[in-house]
Design an enzyme around this catalytic site. Sequence first.
Site, PDB file in Angstrom:
ATOM      1  N   GLU A 293     -17.360   6.093  39.094  1.00 32.12           N
ATOM      2  CA  GLU A 293     -16.444   6.335  38.100  1.00 32.12           C
ATOM      3  C   GLU A 293     -16.297   8.123  38.015  1.00 32.12           C
ATOM      4  O   GLU A 293     -17.300   8.797  37.808  1.00 32.12           O
ATOM      5  CB  GLU A 293     -16.974   5.729  36.671  1.00 32.12           C
ATOM      6  CG  GLU A 293     -15.818   6.076  35.733  1.00 32.12           C
ATOM      7  CD  GLU A 293     -15.882   7.114  34.644  1.00 32.12           C
ATOM      8  OE1 GLU A 293     -15.212   8.190  34.676  1.00 32.12           O
ATOM      9  OE2 GLU A 293     -16.815   7.174  34.044  1.00 32.12           O
ATOM     10  N   CYS A 327     -15.048  11.400  29.890  1.00 28.68           N
ATOM     11  CA  CYS A 327     -14.358  11.163  30.855  1.00 28.68           C
ATOM     12  C   CYS A 327     -12.654  10.436  30.468  1.00 28.68           C
ATOM     13  O   CYS A 327     -11.801  10.554  31.227  1.00 28.68           O
ATOM     14  CB  CYS A 327     -14.807   9.960  32.023  1.00 28.68           C
ATOM     15  SG  CYS A 327     -16.426  10.502  32.389  1.00 28.68           S
TER      16      CYS A 327
END
Length: 541
Positions: A293, A327
């Site tokens: 990720e 994020c």
Amino acid sequence: MLKGFFQVPKAVNEPVKTYAPNSPEKAAVLAAYKKMWNENIDVPLYIGSEEIRTNNTKNMSAPHDHKHNVGKFHLAEKSHIEKAINVALEARKKWSQMPWEHRASVFLKAAELIAGPYRARINAATMIAQSKTIYQAEIDASCELIDFLRYNVQFMTQIYNDQPASNSDVWNKVEYRALEGFVYAITPFNFTAIAGNLPASAALMGNVVVWKPAATQVYSANIVMQIFKEAGLPDGVINMVMGDSAMISEVVLSNTHLAGVHFTGSTGVFNDIWAKIGTNISNYKTYPRIVGETGGKDFIVAHPSSIVKQVVTGITRGAFEYQGQKCSAASRAYIPQSMWPAVKEQLTTDVNSMKMGSPEDFGNFVTAVISEASFDKLARYIDQAKKDSDAEVIIGGNYDKSKGYFIEPTVILTSNPKYATMETELFGPVITIYVYEDAKWSETLKLVDETSEYALTGAIFSQDRYAIVEATQALENAAGNFYINDKPTGAVVGMQPFGGARGSGTNDKAGSMQNLLRWVSTRTIKETFVTAEDYRYPFLG
């Protein structure tokens, strides 16, 4: 050995405590914060049963008071990484064969330790070393990590329960066994929960792990490791190492027994890891699983039918909670011309009301960014926006690193939808807004989809269901986590599995069964009860 089809405790999301004035949790976390602030800890390498101190150390400080030293951690040499791999492979012999219910017990106990005796400590550590407000620490270091551990156990049993069809004379089974080798877990600074989950999820499925936490998160990673040990995790199953990232990865990625990489971090680093694995592919005993990720350039798009206060709250919370260092943080927004005056007025009022300072003061909504390097990068982009003809800093734009790495929540307005801060991941409390003509809703959706290399999270605000349907379809590939009338942050384990595609990673969805499936290798077993004794089939006559 125990016999039975065991039912694990039903996974439930850990309730978020309020930390209201005079609450016991507020008193407990402030006491832990003050005690830990005045200590100076020494974090070793955890390899097998050993706590190794190399005497080559790096200091740890608080981003909101970078002159205050809270401890040091020891740096590994190449020989320590090789040792960690060998120790892990030795531990695998017993851990991979341990009955699943005993592996489950270790991590369920870890969840309860966090929920109870370790809660104040792990939250305080995250406040000190990562400069999170108490609320951001609570939803991360406590609640999300607890949720990961509980739900992973439940997902594991669902995976094991997925079995093929059989009939009266053949019994078919699928065995979900650990990967053959070890897993390399690389974790980021911004979420203590991710730091705990990446090694733990692989270990739960019977794997052994070499774990490298981010240097700026070692302080709280140390507590995660202590929790795992107290929960009964056997020595060598998870080995925590710190040191030069390039050296560690070079040793790990060149090892023939590498079975997987579990990564959260920058897209560039992940690309390098993937390339190195490709170069070394003929050296490995098995094809390594690569789960990552990575970056994001997450968006908010408001339709003319949307509600101003909802859009503004989506922007302020989405962009400025934890200083935009998620994020999933909103970092570009598209506002219709008809709404812009009202949005600007409300946004200015809300941002100007935000207080900034130490997380120890619960009145502060914003604290410091993680490091001087991050501070300097953000300051450069803000300064450039002040100079450029196609951009304007309309809110905030000030910064100061004399005591801590403080960047004001900043809003940039641009007339250029491809302006640098509309495309580049900044990872800080900066959002760029582009105002579009109301009639160009469809064209704007196409612009949103094509502007960024990333596809992690995104949000749309609208009261028009046709517009919602259109946006959901047009932005199908633009975000792995898509939000309707909400901010693009705050995915909850068991409810919104998290991950994105394109330059944002492999979309293997942390906090889901899909992720755990990456850490097992299946074996199909067919048992025939009455075995054929003649090669001849009936068609032969």
